[in-house]
Scaffold this motif. Structure first.
Motif, PDB file in Angstrom:
ATOM      1  N   GLN A  91      19.513 -11.360  13.498  1.00 43.28           N
ATOM      2  CA  GLN A  91      20.266 -10.951  12.314  1.00 43.28           C
ATOM      3  C   GLN A  91      21.071 -12.113  11.741  1.00 43.28           C
ATOM      4  OE1 GLN A  91      22.587  -7.728  13.897  1.00 43.28           O
ATOM      5  NE2 GLN A  91      20.965  -6.199  13.623  1.00 43.28           N
ATOM      6  N   SER A  92      21.697 -12.876  12.615  1.00 43.58           N
ATOM      7  CA  SER A  92      22.554 -13.981  12.171  1.00 43.58           C
ATOM      8  C   SER A  92      21.752 -15.081  11.491  1.00 43.58           C
ATOM      9  CB  SER A  92      23.317 -14.563  13.368  1.00 43.58           C
ATOM     10  OG  SER A  92      24.165 -13.594  13.944  1.00 43.58           O
ATOM     11  N   ILE A  93      20.603 -15.419  12.056  1.00 45.66           N
ATOM     12  CA  ILE A  93      19.778 -16.473  11.468  1.00 45.66           C
ATOM     13  C   ILE A  93      19.292 -16.065  10.082  1.00 45.66           C
ATOM     14  CG2 ILE A  93      17.596 -17.740  11.662  1.00 45.66           C
ATOM     15  CD1 ILE A  93      17.971 -17.700  14.698  1.00 45.66           C
ATOM     16  N   ILE A  94      18.820 -14.819   9.963  1.00 40.76           N
ATOM     17  CA  ILE A  94      18.334 -14.335   8.662  1.00 40.76           C
ATOM     18  C   ILE A  94      19.475 -14.288   7.645  1.00 40.76           C
ATOM     19  CG2 ILE A  94      17.371 -12.345   7.442  1.00 40.76           C
ATOM     20  CD1 ILE A  94      15.798 -11.697   9.979  1.00 40.76           C
ATOM     21  N   LEU A 130      19.507 -19.265  21.884  1.00 44.88           N
ATOM     22  CA  LEU A 130      20.263 -18.603  22.948  1.00 44.88           C
ATOM     23  C   LEU A 130      20.370 -19.476  24.193  1.00 44.88           C
ATOM     24  CD1 LEU A 130      18.837 -14.963  22.680  1.00 44.88           C
ATOM     25  CD2 LEU A 130      21.142 -15.719  22.058  1.00 44.88           C
ATOM     26  N   GLN A 131      19.323 -20.235  24.474  1.00 35.80           N
ATOM     27  CA  GLN A 131      19.315 -21.071  25.672  1.00 35.80           C
ATOM     28  C   GLN A 131      20.321 -22.202  25.621  1.00 35.80           C
ATOM     29  OE1 GLN A 131      15.166 -22.194  25.852  1.00 35.80           O
ATOM     30  NE2 GLN A 131      14.720 -20.734  27.482  1.00 35.80           N
ATOM     31  N   VAL A 132      20.536 -22.760  24.437  1.00 39.01           N
ATOM     32  CA  VAL A 132      21.352 -23.980  24.344  1.00 39.01           C
ATOM     33  C   VAL A 132      22.724 -23.762  23.714  1.00 39.01           C
ATOM     34  CG1 VAL A 132      19.233 -25.342  24.159  1.00 39.01           C
ATOM     35  CG2 VAL A 132      20.446 -24.689  22.080  1.00 39.01           C
ATOM     36  N   GLN A 133      23.069 -22.548  23.297  1.00 34.98           N
ATOM     37  CA  GLN A 133      24.349 -22.356  22.626  1.00 34.98           C
ATOM     38  C   GLN A 133      25.524 -22.606  23.579  1.00 34.98           C
ATOM     39  OE1 GLN A 133      25.266 -18.461  21.137  1.00 34.98           O
ATOM     40  NE2 GLN A 133      24.658 -17.403  23.006  1.00 34.98           N
ATOM     41  N   LEU A 149      27.625 -18.478  19.382  1.00 31.73           N
ATOM     42  CA  LEU A 149      27.355 -18.003  18.030  1.00 31.73           C
ATOM     43  C   LEU A 149      26.663 -16.649  18.037  1.00 31.73           C
ATOM     44  CD1 LEU A 149      25.972 -21.309  16.432  1.00 31.73           C
ATOM     45  CD2 LEU A 149      28.235 -20.299  16.090  1.00 31.73           C
ATOM     46  N   TYR A 150      25.977 -16.351  19.132  1.00 38.32           N
ATOM     47  CA  TYR A 150      25.155 -15.139  19.183  1.00 38.32           C
ATOM     48  C   TYR A 150      25.479 -14.307  20.428  1.00 38.32           C
ATOM     49  CZ  TYR A 150      22.679 -18.535  16.282  1.00 38.32           C
ATOM     50  OH  TYR A 150      22.365 -19.488  15.356  1.00 38.32           O
ATOM     51  N   ARG A 151      25.520 -12.981  20.242  1.00 38.76           N
ATOM     52  CA  ARG A 151      25.839 -12.078  21.348  1.00 38.76           C
ATOM     53  C   ARG A 151      24.592 -11.666  22.125  1.00 38.76           C
ATOM     54  NH1 ARG A 151      29.032  -9.919  17.165  1.00 38.76           N
ATOM     55  NH2 ARG A 151      27.545  -8.212  16.863  1.00 38.76           N
ATOM     56  N   ARG A 195      23.143 -16.134  35.413  1.00 40.65           N
ATOM     57  CA  ARG A 195      22.582 -15.526  34.201  1.00 40.65           C
ATOM     58  C   ARG A 195      22.132 -16.562  33.176  1.00 40.65           C
ATOM     59  NH1 ARG A 195      23.246 -10.085  33.652  1.00 40.65           N
ATOM     60  NH2 ARG A 195      24.667  -9.062  35.131  1.00 40.65           N
ATOM     61  N   VAL A 196      22.624 -17.776  33.310  1.00 37.47           N
ATOM     62  CA  VAL A 196      22.223 -18.820  32.368  1.00 37.47           C
ATOM     63  C   VAL A 196      20.720 -19.061  32.418  1.00 37.47           C
ATOM     64  CG1 VAL A 196      22.537 -20.725  34.010  1.00 37.47           C
ATOM     65  CG2 VAL A 196      22.743 -21.160  31.564  1.00 37.47           C
ATOM     66  N   PHE A 197      20.118 -18.824  33.585  1.00 36.45           N
ATOM     67  CA  PHE A 197      18.689 -19.089  33.751  1.00 36.45           C
ATOM     68  C   PHE A 197      17.799 -17.976  33.195  1.00 36.45           C
ATOM     69  CE2 PHE A 197      20.844 -21.316  37.316  1.00 36.45           C
ATOM     70  CZ  PHE A 197      20.614 -22.615  36.863  1.00 36.45           C
ATOM     71  N   THR A 198      18.424 -16.950  32.625  1.00 33.82           N
ATOM     72  CA  THR A 198      17.652 -15.876  31.984  1.00 33.82           C
ATOM     73  C   THR A 198      17.943 -15.800  30.483  1.00 33.82           C
ATOM     74  OG1 THR A 198      19.368 -14.183  32.407  1.00 33.82           O
ATOM     75  CG2 THR A 198      17.699 -14.524  34.110  1.00 33.82           C
ATOM     76  N   ARG A 199      18.689 -16.744  29.983  1.00 33.06           N
ATOM     77  CA  ARG A 199      19.016 -16.737  28.553  1.00 33.06           C
ATOM     78  C   ARG A 199      17.753 -16.795  27.698  1.00 33.06           C
ATOM     79  NH1 ARG A 199      24.028 -20.166  26.261  1.00 33.06           N
ATOM     80  NH2 ARG A 199      25.721 -19.149  27.361  1.00 33.06           N
TER      81      ARG A 199
END
Length: 309
Positions: free
Chosen positions: A55-58, A37-40, A46-48, A257-261
């Motif tokens: 869920q997506s990774i699994i 989530l931090q680097v996407q 890719l992730y909401r 908000r990027v700093f709370t990812r």
């Protein structure tokens, strides 16, 4: 707070490995989600959110995808514990008095010095966690494992390469460990965690869990920057010139908000992992102290990550 030395330190590190390893096994999937989530890419995410990422990774990579890069923290666990316990205990003794300020200073010293091990370890972990994103069966593997990752980075970029993100790691770990030790000490004193207390286990669990949460909250934005710097260049393109450039570009493109990812995933991991490991080690040391095997000592925390806290 005096930490064990000599035979006591060796025994403590040995017993720390068991709950510490268990903590890594339980907490690593949350860490993988945090890093993803931090680097996407904000333009093509890719992730909401946290649960969608799980869920997506699994679904895309199987459950084993959540454990990519776990070899790195497992290898570094014992060494980090040894450094942190030794430095924190010796620093506290050198400062003379067991005060909240000295607890913070001793913890900060321990946090700063363990970065020598922590930074390369987290670099390998991050690169492994991002390898094969979204692929059930990876077509190509840049790295076979964490050790192979570090070797290849060293051959290509030298010492500077395997220490990528060192400054941001030090900025994160120094105050973070200070708050980590300080919070645990203050909580156990306030709650009166004594061996004869029938509620000592719940108190220790709560104290340990809160220590992990406070530690992460104190420097979490720096962790986002550290992850981005260590992941930079994975796809062959380098985006950031340094810490300030990363902060500026991240804020400009995504706002504050990027700093709370990834914070939700981090806090979901922080409380139970640190609660369990703190309680396990503390109870063990209380028992050993009662048997006069370790002498007078109070435990420090078992170190997970990180800024596997």
């Amino acid at each position: 707070m005096l930490c064990p030395s000599g035979r006591g330190l060796l025994l403590t590190n040995a017993i720390c490995f068991v709950p510490g390893a268990a903590g890594v096994l339980v907490g690593h999937p949350f860490d993988t989600v945090k890093v993803r989530l931090q680097v996407q890419n904000v333009e093509k995410p890719l992730y909401r959110g946290t649960f969608h990422c799980f869920q997506s990774i699994i679904k895309q990579e199987s459950a084993f995808g959540l454990y990519k890069g776990i070899g790195s923290p497992m290898m570094g666990l014992t060494f980090i514990n040894a450094v942190v316990f030794g430095v924190q205990g010796n620093t506290l003794r050198a400062l003379g008095k067991d005060t909240p300020l000295n607890q913070f200073l001793a913890g900060s010293a321990a946090g700063a010095i363990q970065c020598i091990i922590c930074c390369p370890m987290e670099l390998a972990k991050t690169r492994m966690q991002l390898q094969g994103t979204g692929e059930y069966k990876q077509k190509t593997k840049n790295y076979k494992n964490s050790l192979d990752c570090l070797i290849k980075i060293y051959r290509k970029e030298g010492l500077r390469g395997i220490n990528r993100g060192m400054v941001s790691t030090v900025i994160r770990e120094t105050p973070s460990f200070g708050f980590y030790f300080l919070t645990y000490d203050c909580m156990t004193r306030y709650l009166g965690c004594e061996a004869e207390d029938s509620y000592v286990i719940p108190k220790l669990l709560f104290s340990g869990g809160m220590s992990g949460i406070v530690s992460w909250l104190s420097t979490y934005p720096v962790d986002v920057i550290k992850s981005r710097l260590q992941a930079d260049g994975v796809g062959g393109v380098t985006q950031y010139k340094g810490i300030l450039d990363c902060v500026r570009k991240s804020y400009h493109e995504e706002g504050w908000r990027v700093f709370t990812r990834g914070l939700t995933s981090t806090l979901l991991r922080a409380f139970p992992v640190n609660a369990a490991t703190f309680a396990t080690v503390t109870v063990f040391l209380m028992y050993m102290r009662s048997e006069n095997d370790l002498g007078e000592c109070d435990p420090g925390p078992v170190i997970q990550q990180p800024s596997s806290l």
